[in-house]
Write a protein that holds these residues in place. Structure first.
Motif, PDB file in Angstrom:
ATOM      1  N   ARG A  72      19.382   4.976  23.960  1.00  0.00           N
ATOM      2  CA  ARG A  72      19.344   6.238  24.692  1.00  0.00           C
ATOM      3  C   ARG A  72      20.126   7.316  23.947  1.00  0.00           C
ATOM      4  O   ARG A  72      21.041   7.019  23.184  1.00  0.00           O
ATOM      5  N   ASP A  73      19.744   8.555  24.207  1.00  0.00           N
ATOM      6  CA  ASP A  73      20.438   9.732  23.712  1.00  0.00           C
ATOM      7  C   ASP A  73      20.884  10.516  24.937  1.00  0.00           C
ATOM      8  O   ASP A  73      20.082  11.223  25.556  1.00  0.00           O
ATOM      9  N   LYS A  76      20.306  14.276  25.172  1.00  0.00           N
ATOM     10  CA  LYS A  76      18.923  14.692  25.408  1.00  0.00           C
ATOM     11  C   LYS A  76      18.351  14.108  26.682  1.00  0.00           C
ATOM     12  O   LYS A  76      17.182  14.340  26.995  1.00  0.00           O
TER      13      LYS A  76
END
Length: 122
Positions: A72-73, A76
């Motif tokens: 995951r980011d 973002k």
């Protein structure tokens, strides 16, 4: 209103790779467990992988361990599923989902995306 939008599905030959993305919006997801689940024609929806926004906890179905990677980011609000060494039996609609508990039970997820088709040809 929680919104999850998947992208990245498509047609690939066996042994190939795809990366799915799930963009989350509408609420902060820092406390949610994010998951990928899939449903093949004529079969029940099944768990693929999950990841916690805080910490490094991830989990995978036995059928995808060593081949798929969830990440995951947080900046973002996006979750990814990198799928390598794809097999025809991986063919399914892949769904992104969010829940407070997560894990392998589909009932543990409260919010769902619309799904993206992944087709693996032999």
């Amino acid at each position: 209103q929680v919104q999850l939008v998947e992208s990245g599905g498509g047609l690939v030959q066996a042994g190939g790779s795809l990366r799915l993305s799930c963009a989350a919006s509408g609420r902060t997801f820092t406390s949610y467990v994010m998951g990928w689940l899939r449903q093949a024609p004529g079969k029940e929806r099944e768990f693929v992988a999950h990841i916690r926004w805080r910490g490094a906890g991830t989990g995978y179905a036995d059928s995808v361990k060593g081949r798929f990677t969830i990440s995951r980011d947080n900046a973002k609000n996006t979750v990814y599923l990198q799928m390598n060494s794809l097999k025809p039996e991986d063919t399914a609609v892949y769904y992104c989902a969010a829940g407070w508990v997560g894990g392998p039970s589909t009932s543990s997820y409260d919010h769902w995306g619309q799904g993206t088709q992944v087709t693996v040809s032999s």
